[in-house]
Design a protein around this motif. Structure first.
Motif, short mmCIF file in Angstrom:
data_model
loop_
_atom_site.label_atom_id
_atom_site.label_comp_id
_atom_site.label_asym_id
_atom_site.label_seq_id
_atom_site.Cartn_x
_atom_site.Cartn_y
_atom_site.Cartn_z
N LYS A 172 -33.49 10.14 21.89
CA LYS A 172 -34.72 10.49 22.22
C LYS A 172 -35.67 11.29 21.60
CE LYS A 172 -33.63 9.68 27.39
NZ LYS A 172 -32.16 9.98 27.03
N ILE A 173 -34.97 11.94 20.36
CA ILE A 173 -35.62 12.78 19.55
C ILE A 173 -36.75 11.94 18.80
CG2 ILE A 173 -35.26 14.34 17.59
CD1 ILE A 173 -33.26 15.62 19.02
N PRO A 174 -37.84 12.30 18.52
CA PRO A 174 -38.94 11.49 17.94
C PRO A 174 -38.36 10.43 16.85
CG PRO A 174 -39.95 13.60 18.57
CD PRO A 174 -38.49 13.51 18.95
N TRP A 175 -38.00 11.32 15.78
CA TRP A 175 -37.67 10.59 14.39
C TRP A 175 -36.41 9.89 14.35
CZ3 TRP A 175 -40.83 13.25 10.13
CH2 TRP A 175 -42.10 13.36 10.44
N TYR A 176 -35.65 9.69 15.50
CA TYR A 176 -34.24 9.72 15.54
C TYR A 176 -34.02 8.39 14.95
CZ TYR A 176 -29.29 8.46 16.54
OH TYR A 176 -28.11 8.08 16.45
N ASN A 177 -34.81 7.49 15.21
CA ASN A 177 -34.48 5.89 15.11
C ASN A 177 -34.76 5.63 13.74
OD1 ASN A 177 -33.40 4.79 17.33
ND2 ASN A 177 -35.13 4.87 18.32
N ASN A 178 -35.83 6.43 13.08
CA ASN A 178 -36.20 6.17 11.67
C ASN A 178 -35.20 6.84 10.64
OD1 ASN A 178 -38.47 6.32 13.50
ND2 ASN A 178 -39.91 7.09 11.82
N PHE A 179 -34.66 7.94 11.14
CA PHE A 179 -33.62 8.35 10.12
C PHE A 179 -32.15 8.28 10.51
CE2 PHE A 179 -37.28 11.38 9.49
CZ PHE A 179 -37.46 11.08 8.22
N LYS A 180 -31.60 7.57 11.59
CA LYS A 180 -30.32 7.39 11.98
C LYS A 180 -29.46 6.66 10.61
CE LYS A 180 -30.72 3.65 14.97
NZ LYS A 180 -30.80 2.80 16.46
N PRO A 181 -28.41 6.80 10.43
CA PRO A 181 -27.76 6.41 9.32
C PRO A 181 -27.11 4.99 9.61
CG PRO A 181 -26.26 7.88 10.17
CD PRO A 181 -27.46 8.20 11.23
N THR A 182 -27.26 3.95 8.87
CA THR A 182 -26.99 2.52 8.87
C THR A 182 -25.60 2.40 9.15
OG1 THR A 182 -27.07 2.36 6.75
CG2 THR A 182 -29.25 1.48 7.98
N ARG A 183 -24.59 3.29 8.58
CA ARG A 183 -23.41 3.11 8.62
C ARG A 183 -22.76 4.46 9.37
NH1 ARG A 183 -21.22 6.48 4.28
NH2 ARG A 183 -22.72 7.15 3.00
N PRO A 184 -21.64 4.12 10.04
CA PRO A 184 -21.25 5.24 10.61
C PRO A 184 -20.49 6.40 9.64
CG PRO A 184 -19.53 3.15 10.63
CD PRO A 184 -20.93 2.86 10.31
N MET A 185 -20.83 7.54 9.88
CA MET A 185 -20.58 8.67 9.09
C MET A 185 -19.40 9.62 9.93
SD MET A 185 -23.98 9.04 7.10
CE MET A 185 -24.02 9.14 5.52
N LYS A 186 -18.25 10.05 9.13
CA LYS A 186 -17.37 10.92 9.92
C LYS A 186 -17.67 12.13 9.57
CE LYS A 186 -12.76 11.00 10.34
NZ LYS A 186 -11.63 10.84 9.79
N ARG A 187 -17.22 13.06 10.45
CA ARG A 187 -17.27 14.55 10.23
C ARG A 187 -16.21 15.05 9.31
NH1 ARG A 187 -19.81 18.70 13.38
NH2 ARG A 187 -18.82 20.71 13.21
N ARG A 188 -16.65 15.50 8.31
CA ARG A 188 -15.57 15.75 7.27
C ARG A 188 -15.91 17.50 6.72
NH1 ARG A 188 -16.52 15.85 2.25
NH2 ARG A 188 -18.91 15.26 1.59
N LEU A 189 -16.36 17.96 7.66
CA LEU A 189 -16.63 19.59 7.60
C LEU A 189 -15.27 20.13 6.93
CD1 LEU A 189 -19.22 21.11 7.65
CD2 LEU A 189 -18.53 21.66 10.05
N ARG A 190 -14.33 20.22 7.72
CA ARG A 190 -13.26 20.99 7.58
C ARG A 190 -12.67 20.56 6.15
NH1 ARG A 190 -10.57 24.14 11.20
NH2 ARG A 190 -11.59 23.53 12.77
N GLU A 191 -12.62 19.46 5.75
CA GLU A 191 -11.86 18.97 4.50
C GLU A 191 -12.91 19.43 3.40
OE1 GLU A 191 -12.49 17.16 7.24
OE2 GLU A 191 -11.42 15.27 7.32
N ALA A 192 -14.29 19.46 3.50
CA ALA A 192 -15.16 20.03 2.54
C ALA A 192 -15.28 21.40 2.38
CB ALA A 192 -16.58 19.33 2.89
N LEU A 193 -14.94 22.17 3.42
CA LEU A 193 -15.04 23.55 3.26
C LEU A 193 -13.93 24.35 3.61
CD1 LEU A 193 -18.70 23.88 5.09
CD2 LEU A 193 -18.02 24.39 2.20
N GLY A 194 -13.14 23.81 4.21
CA GLY A 194 -11.59 24.43 4.77
C GLY A 194 -10.76 24.95 3.58
N ASN A 195 -10.97 24.29 2.52
CA ASN A 195 -10.02 24.70 1.54
C ASN A 195 -10.73 25.03 0.14
OD1 ASN A 195 -7.44 23.94 3.02
ND2 ASN A 195 -8.29 22.14 2.86
#
Lengths: 344, 158
Positions: A172-195
């Motif tokens: 419901k956020i105004p621009w969500y539909n304009n910006f939502k990614p077209t492909r699914p994206m997984k959270r990889r925070l831990r992998e990226a910053l954890g080590n």
């Protein structure tokens, strides 16, 4: 009841107008622009000193912006070589807008509201704190997007794309539909910053603290749509707040579902490296402060004692924090400055 | 006890050139009206005590360093609105709109632009020093000395 008009105030005739005028400075070039206003590199005419001049936009309904008040309050309490020092506040003619004048390094706006949301809230602060930790850990900007779409994309790549499951109400956020990614994206925070092997200067000197910082980062990014009371407790350390050079405590129990990608702004592209004064240079970790130690001027004892949990009524009980269905205006994306902490 | 010493010296600095708040009759009545209104609005909006202390602190510092325009009876009220608004912005999580702040039978109601102008005047007159030492500043120290630890103790204090 009577309405008094602005014209009756005669602000300019006041003999006690305590701030200097912005005319004391000569603007050299614009460094960045955000919804809060613009930041310029400027020179103080009298001394030749190079400073960053931040122009604050006024909000007529709410008066002097609360974000600017908070920024000034926080900057005055922080005394650390990696945090920008607020030197002075000056006013421009007509007193229509007002200018803060930090000096001697480049500010990185950590966080602006994205996706057309307009509601500034404690949840946004939590996100900002997380971004700061991540950048400390990472040694560089974590979401260096040149513009909003690019930035959102970087956030989605790292944190995963928001959807109705992990962030109820996001569609419901105004621009969500304009910006939502077209492909699914997984959270990889831990992998990226954890080590993190390559730790930045701030973290290397305190390697032992690293685990804590990682945890804190992850926790702050996972804060749920909290009630204001809780948020406050998080943001206001109790007795003896460790403000001088140490990390603010951000504690959150496990098991919260994760927070809201409210993206940070800024990135190398927005702040052209400029080595002329040793200050406006992102790459220069630790080398930008050639001007010696900061004087303890303006330093006062912390008084943040009022924020005890449960110490009286606060806030509106977690209604809209920009989480579920935030109160955004229909006029489009008015962004709001959240935090403006400088890291080098 | 360094903290205590630092608090006291900061407080002393702020009081240099201290003027008796009660020295002028016109101030006394204007101040009383303003403070009464601030207290009411504090209760109405559920602001915390520090917000109120700050608002009063700003008000006193402002009227003492600013030539009060006595021919303008609304000036005290406008200053009170601006001071309370600033204090709320410094201290509160949720801050009402400027118009919503002006409740509790305010004698005058000012449009947002006017209040904003006054906010700026207050900020500059106070030289942007918005975090003075207040009685609450000493609470941390006192509670540590007294060994108050539980929430119940804190509630008693507040």
């Amino acid at each position: 009841m009577a309405i008094a008009g602005a014209g009756q105030l005669n602000l300019h005739e006041s003999p006690c107008w305590g701030s200097r005028s912005v005319d004391c400075f000569e603007k050299l070039e614009q460094i960045s622009e955000g919804t809060y206003g613009q930041v310029y590199m400027a020179r103080e005419i009298k001394t030749g000193e190079i400073v960053a001049l931040k122009k604050i936009r006024m909000d007529n309904e709410r008066g002097f912006p609360i974000t600017a008040i908070r920024e000034i309050k926080i900057l005055k309490k922080l005394h650390h070589e990696n945090v920008i020092k607020l030197k002075e506040s000056v006013t421009s003619q007509g007193a229509k807008d007002e200018q803060g004048r930090p000096g001697k390094c480049c500010p990185i706006p950590i966080n602006n509201l994205l996706l057309g949301a307009t509601k500034y809230s404690p949840a946004v602060d939590m996100w900002s704190v997380g971004c700061i930790f991540a950048e400390l850990l990472h040694g560089k900007l974590i979401f260096p997007g040149k513009d909003e779409p690019e930035q959102l994309n970087k956030i989605f790549e790292l944190c995963g794309a928001p959807d109705e499951v992990n962030w109820p109400g996001v569609s419901k956020i105004p621009w969500y539909n304009n910006f939502k990614p077209t492909r699914p994206m997984k959270r990889r925070l831990r992998e990226a910053l954890g080590n993190q092997e390559k730790a930045p200067a701030t973290a290397t000197t305190r390697r032992k603290g690293q685990t804590t910082e990682i945890t804190a980062f992850t926790a702050s990014c996972r804060l749920p749509p909290i009630q204001s009371g809780q948020a406050h407790a998080q943001m206001r350390p109790g007795p003896n707040p460790p403000l001088h050079g140490s990390q603010p405590p951000v504690a959150a129990g496990p098991g919260h579902h994760h927070g809201k990608p409210r993206g940070p702004a800024g990135g190398p592209g927005r702040y052209p490296a400029n080595g002329t004064n040793g200050g406006f240079n992102h790459q220069n970790h630790g080398g930008g402060y050639s001007s010696g130690p900061y004087p303890p001027q303006g330093r006062g004892a912390p008084y943040g004692s009022s924020g005890m949990p449960g110490a009286g009524p606060r806030g509106s009980g977690g209604s809209g924090y920009g989480v579920g269905a935030p109160n955004y205006s229909q006029d489009g994306p008015t962004e709001v400055l959240v935090l403006d902490v400088a890291l080098t | 006890d360094d903290e205590l010493i630092s608090l006291m010296s900061k407080e002393k600095q702020a009081h240099v050139g201290n003027i008796d708040v009660c020295s002028e009759v016109s101030f006394v009545s204007a101040r009383k009206r303003a403070l009464d209104w601030i207290f009411k609005v504090k209760a109405r909006h559920g602001f915390n005590s520090l917000t109120m202390l700050l608002a009063v602190n700003y008000f006193d510092r402002f009227v003492l360093s600013f030539k009060f325009q006595k021919d303008k009876p609304w000036m005290g009220q406008l200053a009170a609105v601006a001071c309370l608004s600033l204090a709320a912005k410094v201290e509160e999580t949720q801050v009402p709109l400027l118009l919503d702040l002006q409740v509790e039978e305010a004698q005058y109601v000012f449009d947002s632009k006017t209040v904003q102008g006054m906010e700026l005047l207050v900020l500059s007159t106070l030289q942007w020093r918005m975090n003075p030492v207040t009685p609450i500043s000493f609470f941390d120290h006192i509670t540590r000395r007294l060994g108050l630890k539980t929430n119940l103790h804190w509630e008693l204090l507040y």
